[in-house]
Scaffold this motif. Sequence first.
Motif, PDB file in Angstrom:
ATOM      1  N   SER A 252       0.808  -1.159  -0.218  1.00 11.60           N
ATOM      2  CA  SER A 252      -0.028  -0.014  -0.156  1.00 11.60           C
ATOM      3  C   SER A 252       0.973   0.986  -0.055  1.00 11.60           C
ATOM      4  O   SER A 252       2.091   1.332   0.129  1.00 11.60           O
ATOM      5  N   LYS A 253       0.353   2.384  -0.222  1.00 16.17           N
ATOM      6  CA  LYS A 253       0.975   3.803  -0.336  1.00 16.17           C
ATOM      7  C   LYS A 253       1.541   4.045   1.073  1.00 16.17           C
ATOM      8  O   LYS A 253       1.185   3.575   2.119  1.00 16.17           O
ATOM      9  N   ILE A 254       2.234   5.097   1.134  1.00  7.26           N
ATOM     10  CA  ILE A 254       2.989   5.653   2.130  1.00  7.26           C
ATOM     11  C   ILE A 254       1.972   6.081   3.326  1.00  7.26           C
ATOM     12  O   ILE A 254       2.086   5.868   4.526  1.00  7.26           O
ATOM     13  N   PHE A 255       1.015   6.588   2.954  1.00  8.26           N
ATOM     14  CA  PHE A 255      -0.057   7.358   3.701  1.00  8.26           C
ATOM     15  C   PHE A 255      -1.504   6.965   3.600  1.00  8.26           C
ATOM     16  O   PHE A 255      -2.437   7.444   4.371  1.00  8.26           O
ATOM     17  N   CYS A 256      -1.682   6.151   2.902  1.00  8.55           N
ATOM     18  CA  CYS A 256      -3.242   5.562   2.726  1.00  8.55           C
ATOM     19  C   CYS A 256      -3.068   4.015   2.153  1.00  8.55           C
ATOM     20  O   CYS A 256      -1.956   3.679   1.724  1.00  8.55           O
ATOM     21  N   SER A 257      -4.149   3.443   2.145  1.00 10.08           N
ATOM     22  CA  SER A 257      -4.177   1.896   1.784  1.00 10.08           C
ATOM     23  C   SER A 257      -4.379   1.798   0.328  1.00 10.08           C
ATOM     24  O   SER A 257      -4.771   0.641   0.027  1.00 10.08           O
ATOM     25  N   CYS A 258      -4.309   2.979  -0.507  1.00  8.92           N
ATOM     26  CA  CYS A 258      -4.263   2.540  -1.797  1.00  8.92           C
ATOM     27  C   CYS A 258      -3.091   1.451  -2.451  1.00  8.92           C
ATOM     28  O   CYS A 258      -2.145   1.747  -1.929  1.00  8.92           O
TER      29      CYS A 258
ATOM     30  N   VAL B 146      -7.324  10.513   0.658  1.00  6.75           N
ATOM     31  CA  VAL B 146      -6.038  11.004   1.326  1.00  6.75           C
ATOM     32  C   VAL B 146      -5.088  11.250   0.185  1.00  6.75           C
ATOM     33  O   VAL B 146      -4.351  12.287   0.267  1.00  6.75           O
TER      34      VAL B 146
ATOM     35  N   LEU C  82      -6.461  12.978   6.427  1.00  8.63           N
ATOM     36  CA  LEU C  82      -5.118  12.990   7.317  1.00  8.63           C
ATOM     37  C   LEU C  82      -4.226  11.824   6.501  1.00  8.63           C
ATOM     38  O   LEU C  82      -4.953  10.689   6.345  1.00  8.63           O
ATOM     39  N   PRO C  83      -2.811  11.885   6.791  1.00 10.90           N
ATOM     40  CA  PRO C  83      -2.150  10.665   6.407  1.00 10.90           C
ATOM     41  C   PRO C  83      -1.930   9.716   7.779  1.00 10.90           C
ATOM     42  O   PRO C  83      -1.831  10.027   8.848  1.00 10.90           O
ATOM     43  N   THR C  84      -1.595   8.603   7.409  1.00 12.66           N
ATOM     44  CA  THR C  84      -1.292   7.412   8.593  1.00 12.66           C
ATOM     45  C   THR C  84      -0.058   6.864   7.903  1.00 12.66           C
ATOM     46  O   THR C  84      -0.252   6.272   6.690  1.00 12.66           O
ATOM     47  N   LEU C  85       1.146   6.719   8.615  1.00 10.84           N
ATOM     48  CA  LEU C  85       2.043   6.030   8.102  1.00 10.84           C
ATOM     49  C   LEU C  85       2.246   4.662   8.061  1.00 10.84           C
ATOM     50  O   LEU C  85       1.912   3.873   9.038  1.00 10.84           O
ATOM     51  N   ASN C  86       2.714   4.222   6.834  1.00  7.41           N
ATOM     52  CA  ASN C  86       2.537   2.787   6.581  1.00  7.41           C
ATOM     53  C   ASN C  86       4.044   2.141   7.512  1.00  7.41           C
ATOM     54  O   ASN C  86       5.025   2.615   7.143  1.00  7.41           O
ATOM     55  N   GLU C  87       3.791   1.209   8.247  1.00  5.63           N
ATOM     56  CA  GLU C  87       4.848   0.706   9.095  1.00  5.63           C
ATOM     57  C   GLU C  87       6.056   0.115   8.228  1.00  5.63           C
ATOM     58  O   GLU C  87       7.007   0.179   8.505  1.00  5.63           O
TER      59      GLU C  87
ATOM     60  N   LEU D 188       1.508  14.042  11.269  1.00  5.24           N
ATOM     61  CA  LEU D 188       2.172  12.682  11.700  1.00  5.24           C
ATOM     62  C   LEU D 188       2.914  12.923  12.855  1.00  5.24           C
ATOM     63  O   LEU D 188       3.627  13.775  13.189  1.00  5.24           O
TER      64      LEU D 188
END
Lengths: 95, 495, 477
Positions: free
Chosen positions: C19-25, C40, C48-53, C277
Motif C-alpha cells: 500500500s501507499k505510504i499514507f493511505c491503503s491504496c 487521502v 489526514l495521513p497514516t504512516l505505513n509501518e 504525523l
Amino acid sequence: MTIDNKLIEYLEELSRLRLTEEEKEKAKADLSSIINYVDKLNELDTENTEAMSHPFDYTNNFRKDEAGSSFDRELILMNAPQKKNGCFRVPKTVE
Amino acid sequence: MNLMEIFGMTALEIGKMIKERKISSPEVTRAYIEQIEKKDPQLNSFVSVCVDEAVKKAEEVQSRLDSGEELSALAGVPAAIKDNICTKDINTTCSSKMLESFKPPYNACVMERLEAAGAVILGKTNMDEFAMGGSTETSYFGPTKNPFDRERVPGGSSGGSAAAVAAGLAPYALGSDTGGSIRQPCSFCGVSGIKPTYGGVSRYGLVAFASSLDQIGPIGKDIKDCAEVLSVISGHDGRDSTSVRNAEYDFSDSFNEGIKGLKIGIPTNYYGEGLDPEVREAVLAAAETLKTLGAELYEFEMPIIEYAVPAYYIVACAEAGSNLSRYDGIKYGYRSDKGESLYDVFCNSRSEGFGMEVKRRIMLGSFVLSSGYYDAYYKKGLQTRRLIKDSFNSAFEKCDMILSPVAPTTAFRLGENVSDPLKMYLGDIYTVSVNLAGIPAVSVPCGFDGKGLPIGMQLIGQTFSEAKLVKAAFNYQMNTDHHKRAYEIMKGGVL
Amino acid sequence: MAWETVIGLEVHVELATKSKIFCSCTTEFGGEPNTHVCPVCSGLPGVLPTLNESVVEFAVKTGLATNCEITRFNKFDRKNYFYPDLPKAYQVSQLYLPICRNGHVDIEVNGTKKSIGIHEIHMEEDAGKLVHDPWEDSTLVDYNRCGVPLLEIVSEPDFRNADEVIAYLEKLRETLIYLGVSDCKMQEGSMRADVNLSVRPVGQTEFGTRTEMKNINSFKAISRAIVYEAKRQIEQIEMGKKVLQETRRWDENKDATYAMRSKENAQDYRYFPEPDLLPIEISEEWIERAKAEMPETAAQKRERYVKELGLTEYDARVLTAERALALLFESASDICKEPKEVCNLITGELMRLISESGTSADRIDIDPEKMARIITLTVKGRINRNAEKEVFEALFRENIEPEQYIKEKGLMMLEDDDLVNDTVDRVLSENPKSVEDFKNGKEKAFGFLVGQTMRALKGKANPQTVNKILREKLGSM
C-alpha cells in the motif's frame, strides 16, 4: 521590521496570490504591525528551549501495510473544475 | 405539550422525550426546520439547511427506535454542524467562495459517529472563512448576528453554531476550536462548549486550519449536553495519527460528585490590564460561587501568557498557509477563468477565491517559514509554545484546573474590529494558549454585562481531564442559571 | 589543463510495499488514470495521513545495508511548492531529521576498491503523473503514483567518473533488490537518479559550480549524460564562460543535456515539521530485530554457493544476477538436496527458456517444489534427461503437475523387468548375426543390440537395466 514592496511581492509569489495595489498597501501595513507585535517574543530567552511542533510527546503511530480498495474515480473527480479522460485537466505545464 | 417548548430544552431532554414516545424525531426535526426558516434570516447562522435529508433521517431513526433498537441518548435529536466538517454529498464550504460548491465524497469521523448514535443533521453553520477569525464576519456568506443583539457579532469562528444553539435553532451543535473558536462564541452567545484535549476527537474530515491546534468540540445549552456529545464523537480513530486517546471519556462521576476540595487556580495576571471590568467581576464572582461549593481557590502568576498570542499566530499561520495551498483551482473548489497559464490559474483562483483575512494569514505563514526568517519567527514560536506548555504543567502541579475569562470583552459591534487585524488577534489572549498546549477547556456562561450581553468563563485542565472540568462546570450550572437565560430572553421575543 | 569531474547522486527508489505510504491504496504499477486513488492521496480537504509501518522498516534495513547511522528520533517535514502533480501542494518528506545518515557503499571499478559516502537516506511520497494532451495543448493529471513510498538516497560528491557511478548504482540496485525493499526497475521508474556534476582543475580542493540532471532512466543514459555534461562544462570554462547552477534535462535522442526553463527564480520550500504525523522513535530493539531479519546479500550468497554447495564461481554469479533466480535455486535445492542439478537446470534450460520467451528473470514464476520433484525423478532414473527438459519446459510455460504430465506423455521409465526380459529375448532371436558378432569379440554389436532393445521399448527402459539383462543373457548363450 517593515514589510516593503519587495517582500510583499515575494510573499505573494510564494503564496500564489495576486493583490491589487490597494490590497497590497493594506497588507503591508497590517503585516508590518502584526510582525512588530510578534517581535515581542524576542524578550524571551529561548536559547535552550527545544522547539515544540506537536502539542504532546506521543510517537510511532503506524498503519499495517495492507492494500485496501481505492475510491470510485467519479467521486475523486466529482469536484474537479475541469476534467478529461479520467484526469484532472490543467493548462499545459512547460518544461 | 406545546411544541414550542422543545426550543428551550436541552438535547438530552429532547432525547428523553423521544425515547419515551412523548414526541417523535420527525416532529422535533420539522419543528426545528420551521423555526430555522422563520428566525434564521435575522441571524444568518446557517449556510445550508438540509430540509429533506433531515426529515428522512429523522424518520429512519424513529423507525429504528420503534423497532426497539437501543440507540444513544441523543438518538433522533437534531444537530447543527459547523461548515468545515465534511458531510458526504452535503456542501462543505468553510464559508469560503473557494469551496462554495464543494461536496465531500466522504464523511468526517465525527459525522460517522453522530450517524451511528442516531443524530439528525439540520444543516451546516456559518463561520469565519476557513475558521480564521473571531467574529464570523469573514464569512463569504455574510456575518452571523448575535441573537442577544443583532448589531453585534456572535464571536467566532464557530459563530453560526453558537448563535444557532443560543437562539433555539438547534438543540446542540459541533464547532471547531483552533485558538478559541468554540469557547469565545459560546461566551458571546451565552451557551456552553468544550474544547477537548488535542488528540481526543478525530480530526479526520475536519477541513484543516492549523493541524497541531485544531479540535472539534460540542456546543450546547448546558455542559451536560456537551459532555454527552463529546462521549459520542470522541475516541480513537485509525485515520488520524494524532488521535491518541484509546480510553473513552467517562463522565459518570461528573454529574454525581461535588467539588469539595477541588483546587482552582486563579492566574492573577489574567485579570489585569485589558480585561473589561464587568467581565472580571463576573468571572471572579463565579470563582466565589465555586468556592462556596467547596472548591479551594489558589492564586498564582502565569506571565508567559503575554506571549501566547504572537506564538499562536506564528504557528497557526505557518500551518494554515501550508494547509490552504491545496486550494489551487485544479482538483476542487473555485477556479478562475482569467489568465492562460498554469501560474495564472493558481494565482487568480486563489486571489479571487479567498477573502482578505485568509490571504493575510497565508502570507504571514509564508513569511514565518521563508528562508531567512524561519529561525527568528517559526522556530521562536515553537520554542515559546514549549515554555507555555511547561508553565501549564507546573500550574497543574499546584491546582486541578485554572479559571479564567474566555474573552477580554463581551460581544463587540459588527465591523468594530474588522479593519484592525491586530486588535482582533489580541481578543484571543485567554484562549490560544490552551490550543498551543493541547489541553482541554470548557466555556460556560457566568453572567451578563450592563448591556445584557452574556459573559463566559473558562475552566482549563490538564491533558484528558475533561471529566473533571465538566464536573466543576456542572456543579456550577446546578447552582446558577446564567446558562438558562439565553432561552428566556429568546422566548421573550428578541427574535 | 587537467580536469577532474566531481559527481554526487540523489537516487530515488520506490519501495515494494503493498500500500501507499499514507493511505491503503495499492502501489501497483499501471491501472487506468486516477483509479488507485482515494481522498487521502488526492489531497481532499479534511483528510489526514497514516504512516505505513513497512516504509519505516524498509528504510531502516536500507540504512543498515548501507552502513548508515539510524536516526533514533526522526520526523517528517512538509516541503511546500505548487505543482499540479502534487495535490496537497506540499510533499511529505524529511529534511531536518532524516531516518538514516552517514553511511557508505563500497564499490570496485577495474580492480580498484572505493568507498562512496552516503550523506543521508530519507522517506518521502511520490508525486502524480502529468500527461501532455496534444489535442488541446493542455496537461492531464493522474494521481495513481501519488503517495507511493520513496526512499531518497543522497550520496556524498565522491564519484570521479561514470564507471564509478554505474558500479555504485549496480551495487545499490543489487542490495535493495536482495533486501526486498524495491524492485529497482529503471524503465518503470522505480529507480531514478539525479546526477549533480561539477568540474575543477586537478588538485583544486573547492568544488566548481554544479548542474543537476534529473530523472535519467537507464544506466547507459546516465553514463553518457555524465560524459557529455563533464565535457560541456570543461568546454564552457575553457572558452572563458561560467558554468551556471541549473537543472538540465538529458535528451536521449540528441545525446545532449539542455537547461530546463527555471520554474521560479528562487526555490523556497518553507519546510516545517509535518503536524499530522507523529515523530518516529526507533528503539535499539527495533534495530536489533531488523539486523536479525537482514537477508543474505548477493555477495554472501555467491560465497556460500561456491564454498558450501560446490558450484563454480561462474554459476554462482549467474544464479545471483537476479534475486528471483537465487531464491528459486535455494528453495528447489532445499527440497531435493541436489544443488548442482538445480543449478544446471536453471543456468541451462531456464536461461534458454527466459531468453526465448522474451521475458526477464525477475518475472518468472516457477514452483520450486515442482521443480525439485522433476529433479528427484531424473536423479532416481525415473525419467531421462530429455524427459526432464520437456517436463521442465511445460512447468515453465504452463505450470503443469510434473507426475501427471509424465504419465500423460508416457515419459516414465519402465520398471517392468519381465517386459525388458521378453524384449531382449525377442531382439536376440531376431538378430542372430549380431549375437554371433558379439561372441566373436565385436563389442560394437553389443551396442547395436542395446539400441534395438531400447528402440523396441520406445526409449523408456533404464539403459543400465537393459545392459545388465543383455549381458546376462549373452553370457549364458
